[in-house]
Design an enzyme around this catalytic site. Sequence first.
Site, PDB file in Angstrom:
ATOM      1  N   LYS A 208     -30.754 -25.831  -0.738  1.00  0.00           N
ATOM      2  CA  LYS A 208     -29.899 -26.009   0.438  1.00  0.00           C
ATOM      3  C   LYS A 208     -30.377 -25.092   1.568  1.00  0.00           C
ATOM      4  O   LYS A 208     -30.538 -25.515   2.700  1.00  0.00           O
ATOM      5  CB  LYS A 208     -28.451 -25.690   0.035  1.00  0.00           C
ATOM      6  CG  LYS A 208     -27.458 -25.810   1.136  1.00  0.00           C
ATOM      7  CD  LYS A 208     -26.049 -25.658   0.576  1.00  0.00           C
ATOM      8  CE  LYS A 208     -25.063 -25.468   1.700  1.00  0.00           C
ATOM      9  NZ  LYS A 208     -23.678 -25.366   1.240  1.00  0.00           N
ATOM     10  N   GLU A 214     -35.801 -17.322  -6.135  1.00  0.00           N
ATOM     11  CA  GLU A 214     -36.415 -17.976  -7.292  1.00  0.00           C
ATOM     12  C   GLU A 214     -37.146 -19.248  -6.861  1.00  0.00           C
ATOM     13  O   GLU A 214     -38.301 -19.481  -7.229  1.00  0.00           O
ATOM     14  CB  GLU A 214     -35.333 -18.366  -8.322  1.00  0.00           C
ATOM     15  CG  GLU A 214     -34.657 -17.205  -9.009  1.00  0.00           C
ATOM     16  CD  GLU A 214     -33.432 -16.697  -8.263  1.00  0.00           C
ATOM     17  OE1 GLU A 214     -33.323 -16.941  -7.034  1.00  0.00           O
ATOM     18  OE2 GLU A 214     -32.595 -16.043  -8.901  1.00  0.00           O
ATOM     19  N   GLY A 269     -23.334 -26.011  -2.982  1.00  0.00           N
ATOM     20  CA  GLY A 269     -24.459 -26.289  -3.882  1.00  0.00           C
ATOM     21  C   GLY A 269     -24.058 -26.944  -5.192  1.00  0.00           C
ATOM     22  O   GLY A 269     -24.651 -27.932  -5.629  1.00  0.00           O
ATOM     23  N   ARG A 270     -23.012 -26.407  -5.818  1.00  0.00           N
ATOM     24  CA  ARG A 270     -22.623 -26.908  -7.148  1.00  0.00           C
ATOM     25  C   ARG A 270     -21.948 -28.279  -7.091  1.00  0.00           C
ATOM     26  O   ARG A 270     -21.668 -28.880  -8.124  1.00  0.00           O
ATOM     27  CB  ARG A 270     -21.747 -25.871  -7.845  1.00  0.00           C
ATOM     28  CG  ARG A 270     -20.571 -25.392  -7.012  1.00  0.00           C
ATOM     29  CD  ARG A 270     -19.993 -24.087  -7.544  1.00  0.00           C
ATOM     30  NE  ARG A 270     -18.938 -23.550  -6.692  1.00  0.00           N
ATOM     31  CZ  ARG A 270     -19.143 -22.768  -5.639  1.00  0.00           C
ATOM     32  NH1 ARG A 270     -20.364 -22.463  -5.289  1.00  0.00           N
ATOM     33  NH2 ARG A 270     -18.127 -22.301  -4.941  1.00  0.00           N
ATOM     34  N   GLU A 355     -18.388 -20.458 -10.695  1.00  0.00           N
ATOM     35  CA  GLU A 355     -18.762 -20.046  -9.339  1.00  0.00           C
ATOM     36  C   GLU A 355     -17.638 -20.414  -8.358  1.00  0.00           C
ATOM     37  O   GLU A 355     -17.466 -19.763  -7.337  1.00  0.00           O
ATOM     38  CB  GLU A 355     -20.091 -20.697  -8.911  1.00  0.00           C
ATOM     39  CG  GLU A 355     -20.832 -19.899  -7.854  1.00  0.00           C
ATOM     40  CD  GLU A 355     -22.279 -20.334  -7.651  1.00  0.00           C
ATOM     41  OE1 GLU A 355     -23.187 -19.645  -8.135  1.00  0.00           O
ATOM     42  OE2 GLU A 355     -22.501 -21.355  -6.986  1.00  0.00           O
ATOM     43  N   HIS A 386     -21.352 -26.440 -36.624  1.00  0.00           N
ATOM     44  CA  HIS A 386     -22.081 -25.616 -37.588  1.00  0.00           C
ATOM     45  C   HIS A 386     -22.485 -24.287 -36.975  1.00  0.00           C
ATOM     46  O   HIS A 386     -23.389 -23.606 -37.482  1.00  0.00           O
ATOM     47  CB  HIS A 386     -23.310 -26.382 -38.089  1.00  0.00           C
ATOM     48  CG  HIS A 386     -22.924 -27.667 -38.756  1.00  0.00           C
ATOM     49  ND1 HIS A 386     -22.619 -27.752 -40.099  1.00  0.00           N
ATOM     50  CD2 HIS A 386     -22.718 -28.912 -38.249  1.00  0.00           C
ATOM     51  CE1 HIS A 386     -22.287 -28.989 -40.395  1.00  0.00           C
ATOM     52  NE2 HIS A 386     -22.331 -29.722 -39.284  1.00  0.00           N
ATOM     53  N   LYS A 506     -28.270 -10.427  -5.407  1.00  0.00           N
ATOM     54  CA  LYS A 506     -29.461 -10.928  -4.694  1.00  0.00           C
ATOM     55  C   LYS A 506     -30.001  -9.830  -3.774  1.00  0.00           C
ATOM     56  O   LYS A 506     -31.200  -9.582  -3.705  1.00  0.00           O
ATOM     57  CB  LYS A 506     -29.098 -12.140  -3.823  1.00  0.00           C
ATOM     58  CG  LYS A 506     -28.866 -13.420  -4.585  1.00  0.00           C
ATOM     59  CD  LYS A 506     -28.705 -14.564  -3.575  1.00  0.00           C
ATOM     60  CE  LYS A 506     -28.133 -15.809  -4.186  1.00  0.00           C
ATOM     61  NZ  LYS A 506     -27.799 -16.841  -3.234  1.00  0.00           N
TER      62      LYS A 506
HETATM   63  O1  F6P Z   1     -26.247 -18.716  -6.999  1.00  0.00           O
HETATM   64  C1  F6P Z   1     -25.806 -18.827  -5.708  1.00  0.00           C
HETATM   65  C2  F6P Z   1     -26.253 -20.098  -5.049  1.00  0.00           C
HETATM   66  O2  F6P Z   1     -25.998 -19.949  -3.699  1.00  0.00           O
HETATM   67  C3  F6P Z   1     -25.565 -21.335  -5.598  1.00  0.00           C
HETATM   68  O3  F6P Z   1     -24.304 -21.531  -5.086  1.00  0.00           O
HETATM   69  C4  F6P Z   1     -26.536 -22.391  -5.231  1.00  0.00           C
HETATM   70  O4  F6P Z   1     -26.291 -23.569  -5.929  1.00  0.00           O
HETATM   71  C5  F6P Z   1     -27.832 -21.713  -5.595  1.00  0.00           C
HETATM   72  O5  F6P Z   1     -27.624 -20.358  -5.217  1.00  0.00           O
HETATM   73  C6  F6P Z   1     -29.071 -22.275  -4.967  1.00  0.00           C
HETATM   74  O6  F6P Z   1     -29.059 -22.208  -3.584  1.00  0.00           O
HETATM   75  P1  F6P Z   1     -30.064 -23.040  -2.699  1.00  0.00           P
HETATM   76  O7  F6P Z   1     -29.836 -24.480  -2.964  1.00  0.00           O
HETATM   77  O8  F6P Z   1     -29.775 -22.641  -1.295  1.00  0.00           O
HETATM   78  O9  F6P Z   1     -31.465 -22.648  -3.097  1.00  0.00           O
END
Ligand code: F6P
Length: 543
Positions: A208, A214, A269-270, A355, A386, A506
Site C-alpha cells: 500500500k 521487508e 491493509g488487512r 491488528e 492431535h 518499525k
Molecule cells: O504491519 C503493519 C502494516 O501497516 C499492516 O497494516 C499492513 O498490512 C502491512 O504493514 C503492509 O503494509 P504495506 O502494504 O504498506 O507494505
Amino acid sequence: MQKNKLTGMKEWKELKIHYNEIKKHNLRELFKHDKERSKRFSIYIEDFYFDYSKNLITSKTINLLLKLANSRQLKLETERMFNGEKINKTENRPALHIALRNMDKSAIFIDGKDITPEVFSVIEKMRDFSIKIRNGELKGFSNKKIKYIVNIGIGGSDLGPKMVVKALKYYSKRGIKLFFVSNVDANHISETLKEIEPEKTLFIIASKTFSTLETMTNANTAKNWILSHYKSKKSIPFHFIALSTNTKAAVDFGIDSKNIFEFWDWVAGRYSLTSSIGLSIMISIGFDNFIELLKGFHSMDNHFRNTPFEKNIPVIMALLGIWYNNFFKAETHAIIPYNQYLNKFPAFLQQLDMESNGKHVDKEGNEIEYQTGPIIWGEPGTNGQHAFFQLIHQGTKLIPSDFIGFIEPLNNLGDHHKKLMANLLAQTEALAFGKTREQLIKEGTSLELIPFKICKGNKPTNTILIKKLTPFSLGRLIAAYEHKIFVQGVIWNIFSFDQWGVELGKTLAKKIIPELDNSYNKPLKHDRSTNNLINLLKKGFSL
Ligand code: F6P
C-alpha cells in the site's frame, strides 16, 4: 461518538448479573430442557448455516447482548461505515472495503466524489492483465512466457491473497506457479529464487505504502537478481509490476506506470484482498471466479447491513465473542477449519482481528478498563485434534472455538470427507457435553482412572457449515469475520482501522540497522540488554 463508559452502562451491568446465573448452567442440561435450542440458536442464509447453540447462553443472554449492541448505536455506526464517513479518525479516512465489492455499483461518496467508477476501472484493468498472463500473451524481456508469479508483500499485502490463493487452489490454473515472499529473512526469498527462472518470472510488488522495510528489501533483492541476469535496466518493467497507493515510489523503482494497479488509502491493509492487492488471486483463479469471490463478500455485506441483529451472523458472532472475552474472561479464540485448503485462514484472521481490535484506549483516547480484542489462533482439523485439542478439552482455560466445515467435498475420494466431517461433529459434541463420572462408571472404567478421564464439557463452540468451498462461499465467510470485528470495535468503542502499535517496532528497527554495521562506533544508547545483544550480534560469542 460513543461517550458512555461501557462498564457503567445499565446493559453491561445486567450482563454481569446474568453471567453469575449462567455460570450455574451447563450445556448438557440446557439442551435437555430446551428441545428447540439448536433451531433457535442458528441462522441459515442460503448455503451458509451458523449454529451457535453449543454456547453458554440462554435466550436471555442473547437478548441482553442485543440490548447492549443497540445501546452502543450499532446500526448508526454501521451506516456511518457504509456511507463512507471518516470512521478511521486517527488517520482521517473512511474504512470502505465494502466499496471494493459493491457489486450493484451504487454510488459511494468520499468528500462528494463517487468512488465506484474508479473501483470498477481497476477491476477491469486487473482483468485484462490477468487474462494476458493466463493465456501466455504476457512475455518477459527475452520474450518468454511468464510461468512464475512472485507476490512480494507483508501483512495485509501478503496474508489475504496468500490465504485465498491457497483456499481456492482447486479452482486455479495449473501451469502458473505462485509464490509469496514476505519475510525480510533472506531465507525466504533465497529459497524462492531457487525455484524460479528469471526470464519466466513476474514479481508483483504489493505494498500500500511502497515503503515497508521487508517488502522493499525483498523487492530490491529481486530487482538485483533480474539485473544480474539480463545486465540491462530495460528488463525491469517486463518483470515487475506494483499494487500500491504510492504511484510515484513504484515509478521510481522502475515500474511502468501502466503496470501500477491502484488502490486507495481508505482501504486498510488487512481488508485489502478485494482490491488490486488481490491480483495474484485473479491470476490464479481467473476473472470470473474473482468476481464470484467479490459477490460472496457483497452478499455478506448486504446481510450484515440489512438483517435485524437477532438474525445477523456477524452481529451474533461478535456478541458471543464479547460474552466470553469480557464476562468469562476468555483470552483467546480458536479458529478450526475442517478443510486443508483453509490452512492459512487462522493466520489471516490473526492479523484481521488482532491488528484491528488490539487497542488499549477508547475513541476519546482514554485508557480502557475492560478487555478488547481476543488472541486469535488455530489450525485446520483434524490436525489440531492431535496437537492442542487436549488443552481445550481438559485444560484449565476456556477457549471458545469456531468450527468451519463444508457439506460437499471438492476432492471426493473414498470416505475421506465422511471421516473429516464426523471428526468435526465429534469434537463439538465432546467439547459441549464431555464425559461424566457416571458414564465412565457405566463403561467399567477403573476407579483410579476416572478423574483423568472425566471431560467436563461445557466448552463453547460455533459451527459454520457451508455447502461447498467456492469463491462465493469463501468471500461470504471472510466478510462475516470482517464485520464481526467491526461490531466488536463499536461495542468496545475503539478504532478498529488504525494500527499505531506496529509503528514503534518499525522505527526502532530502523535505528538499530546501522548500529549493526561493524563500522558503527558511536556509543550505543539502548538499555543494557539491547546494547549487549547488539554487540553479540556484531562480534559473535568471542566477546
Ligand atoms: O504491519 C503493519 C502494516 O501497516 C499492516 O497494516 C499492513 O498490512 C502491512 O504493514 C503492509 O503494509 P504495506 O502494504 O504498506 O507494505
